[in-house]
Write a protein that holds these residues in place. Structure first.
Motif, PDB file in Angstrom:
ATOM      1  N   THR A 106      25.695 -12.896  27.612  1.00 46.19           N
ATOM      2  CA  THR A 106      25.372 -11.976  26.530  1.00 46.19           C
ATOM      3  C   THR A 106      26.600 -11.148  26.173  1.00 46.19           C
ATOM      4  O   THR A 106      27.490 -10.968  26.997  1.00 46.19           O
ATOM      5  CB  THR A 106      24.215 -11.038  26.933  1.00 46.19           C
ATOM      6  OG1 THR A 106      23.838 -10.257  25.805  1.00 46.19           O
ATOM      7  CG2 THR A 106      24.609 -10.114  28.072  1.00 46.19           C
ATOM      8  N   ASP A 107      26.617 -10.680  24.951  1.00 41.40           N
ATOM      9  CA  ASP A 107      27.591  -9.688  24.512  1.00 41.40           C
ATOM     10  C   ASP A 107      26.878  -8.384  24.168  1.00 41.40           C
ATOM     11  O   ASP A 107      27.501  -7.428  23.724  1.00 41.40           O
ATOM     12  CB  ASP A 107      28.359 -10.186  23.280  1.00 41.40           C
ATOM     13  CG  ASP A 107      29.419 -11.208  23.639  1.00 41.40           C
ATOM     14  OD1 ASP A 107      30.016 -11.081  24.722  1.00 41.40           O
ATOM     15  OD2 ASP A 107      29.652 -12.127  22.835  1.00 41.40           O
ATOM     16  N   ASP A 108      25.554  -8.375  24.346  1.00 41.99           N
ATOM     17  CA  ASP A 108      24.755  -7.198  24.043  1.00 41.99           C
ATOM     18  C   ASP A 108      25.091  -6.069  25.015  1.00 41.99           C
ATOM     19  O   ASP A 108      25.047  -6.251  26.236  1.00 41.99           O
ATOM     20  CB  ASP A 108      23.268  -7.541  24.137  1.00 41.99           C
ATOM     21  CG  ASP A 108      22.390  -6.348  23.865  1.00 41.99           C
ATOM     22  OD1 ASP A 108      22.361  -5.884  22.706  1.00 41.99           O
ATOM     23  OD2 ASP A 108      21.743  -5.871  24.833  1.00 41.99           O
ATOM     24  N   ARG A 109      25.428  -4.934  24.465  1.00 41.52           N
ATOM     25  CA  ARG A 109      25.851  -3.782  25.272  1.00 41.52           C
ATOM     26  C   ARG A 109      24.773  -3.334  26.265  1.00 41.52           C
ATOM     27  O   ARG A 109      25.068  -2.997  27.407  1.00 41.52           O
ATOM     28  CB  ARG A 109      26.213  -2.652  24.312  1.00 41.52           C
ATOM     29  CG  ARG A 109      26.972  -1.562  24.927  1.00 41.52           C
ATOM     30  CD  ARG A 109      27.381  -0.558  23.880  1.00 41.52           C
ATOM     31  NE  ARG A 109      27.961   0.564  24.577  1.00 41.52           N
ATOM     32  CZ  ARG A 109      28.866   1.343  24.090  1.00 41.52           C
ATOM     33  NH1 ARG A 109      29.302   1.158  22.872  1.00 41.52           N
ATOM     34  NH2 ARG A 109      29.353   2.327  24.794  1.00 41.52           N
ATOM     35  N   GLY A 110      23.527  -3.347  25.843  1.00 45.32           N
ATOM     36  CA  GLY A 110      22.423  -2.960  26.723  1.00 45.32           C
ATOM     37  C   GLY A 110      22.265  -3.903  27.906  1.00 45.32           C
ATOM     38  O   GLY A 110      22.035  -3.473  29.034  1.00 45.32           O
ATOM     39  N   MET A 111      22.377  -5.201  27.635  1.00 49.73           N
ATOM     40  CA  MET A 111      22.273  -6.187  28.712  1.00 49.73           C
ATOM     41  C   MET A 111      23.468  -6.104  29.650  1.00 49.73           C
ATOM     42  O   MET A 111      23.320  -6.235  30.863  1.00 49.73           O
ATOM     43  CB  MET A 111      22.131  -7.604  28.140  1.00 49.73           C
ATOM     44  CG  MET A 111      20.793  -7.860  27.465  1.00 49.73           C
ATOM     45  SD  MET A 111      19.363  -7.536  28.522  1.00 49.73           S
ATOM     46  CE  MET A 111      19.515  -8.842  29.720  1.00 49.73           C
ATOM     47  N   LEU A 112      24.660  -5.875  29.094  1.00 47.54           N
ATOM     48  CA  LEU A 112      25.843  -5.704  29.948  1.00 47.54           C
ATOM     49  C   LEU A 112      25.667  -4.497  30.858  1.00 47.54           C
ATOM     50  O   LEU A 112      26.035  -4.535  32.037  1.00 47.54           O
ATOM     51  CB  LEU A 112      27.105  -5.556  29.095  1.00 47.54           C
ATOM     52  CG  LEU A 112      27.567  -6.806  28.366  1.00 47.54           C
ATOM     53  CD1 LEU A 112      28.707  -6.468  27.411  1.00 47.54           C
ATOM     54  CD2 LEU A 112      27.983  -7.891  29.351  1.00 47.54           C
ATOM     55  N   LEU A 113      25.100  -3.433  30.327  1.00 47.87           N
ATOM     56  CA  LEU A 113      24.826  -2.231  31.119  1.00 47.87           C
ATOM     57  C   LEU A 113      23.833  -2.549  32.238  1.00 47.87           C
ATOM     58  O   LEU A 113      24.019  -2.137  33.383  1.00 47.87           O
ATOM     59  CB  LEU A 113      24.287  -1.125  30.212  1.00 47.87           C
ATOM     60  CG  LEU A 113      24.060   0.232  30.853  1.00 47.87           C
ATOM     61  CD1 LEU A 113      25.391   0.857  31.241  1.00 47.87           C
ATOM     62  CD2 LEU A 113      23.320   1.143  29.881  1.00 47.87           C
ATOM     63  N   LEU A 114      22.802  -3.314  31.916  1.00 46.46           N
ATOM     64  CA  LEU A 114      21.821  -3.727  32.918  1.00 46.46           C
ATOM     65  C   LEU A 114      22.477  -4.582  34.000  1.00 46.46           C
ATOM     66  O   LEU A 114      22.265  -4.354  35.196  1.00 46.46           O
ATOM     67  CB  LEU A 114      20.666  -4.492  32.263  1.00 46.46           C
ATOM     68  CG  LEU A 114      19.611  -5.052  33.228  1.00 46.46           C
ATOM     69  CD1 LEU A 114      18.876  -3.917  33.945  1.00 46.46           C
ATOM     70  CD2 LEU A 114      18.633  -5.936  32.472  1.00 46.46           C
ATOM     71  N   TYR A 115      23.280  -5.568  33.608  1.00 43.26           N
ATOM     72  CA  TYR A 115      23.960  -6.433  34.571  1.00 43.26           C
ATOM     73  C   TYR A 115      24.888  -5.617  35.477  1.00 43.26           C
ATOM     74  O   TYR A 115      24.941  -5.830  36.687  1.00 43.26           O
ATOM     75  CB  TYR A 115      24.784  -7.512  33.869  1.00 43.26           C
ATOM     76  CG  TYR A 115      23.997  -8.544  33.105  1.00 43.26           C
ATOM     77  CD1 TYR A 115      22.602  -8.595  33.123  1.00 43.26           C
ATOM     78  CD2 TYR A 115      24.655  -9.495  32.350  1.00 43.26           C
ATOM     79  CE1 TYR A 115      21.910  -9.553  32.406  1.00 43.26           C
ATOM     80  CE2 TYR A 115      23.971 -10.464  31.634  1.00 43.26           C
ATOM     81  CZ  TYR A 115      22.589 -10.485  31.666  1.00 43.26           C
ATOM     82  OH  TYR A 115      21.911 -11.430  30.964  1.00 43.26           O
TER      83      TYR A 115
END
Length: 153
Positions: free
Chosen positions: A40-49
């Motif tokens: 993903t490049d989604d900022r929210g998903m990166l934060l979750l990861y």
């Protein structure tokens, strides 16, 4: 007594650093595994990861640092556990801010995804490691009773 304290400081930092390498492997390994499995490049998903990988490393850190690095002052009390969670949340905040900020900066200069994520993660790990060490040493596993006795003498 002061000489013993001086020797303990560098040794603790070394032990914390060695444990930190294991934590780094868990942290960056988990992040990369999540990115491989669910890119993903989604900022929210990166934060979750980043949060998931950081939490796994912090759990490992607590176990080993309480058992080895700060065993003299680690009592396993509820107070220490709560303080460790608080410092973990502060360090997680540092990690997430640095990870997202560095990721954005590296994206602006056109760095490819894999390199961008890993450089940002490396910076986040380093700065949160420093913050964590000092909070754990002087806030969580601080030997209050011994210090009180030393100050009285």
């Amino acid at each position: 007594m002061a000489q013993n304290k001086q020797k303990r400081g560098p040794m603790q930092f070394l032990q914390f650093g060695v444990i930190g390498f294991a934590n780094a492997a868990i942290d960056i390994g988990t992040l990369n595994l999540l990115l491989i499995l669910f890119h993903t490049d989604d900022r929210g998903m990166l934060l979750l990861y980043n949060t998931i990988s950081y939490i796994l490393a912090v759990v490992n850190s607590y176990y080993w640092n309480a058992s080895i690095t700060f065993k003299r002052s680690a009592k396993g009390s509820n107070r220490q556990r709560i303080l460790f969670i608080v410092q973990g949340l502060v360090s997680l905040g540092v990690s997430n801010l640095v990870f997202l900020g560095a990721n954005e900066l590296l994206q602006l200069i056109g760095t490819n995804n894999w390199l961008r994520y890993n450089v940002a993660k490396g910076l986040a790990m380093f700065l949160s490691f420093l913050a964590s060490f000092f909070m754990v040493k002087y806030f969580v596993f601080r030997d209050y009773g011994k210090r009180y006795i030393d100050e009285k003498n």
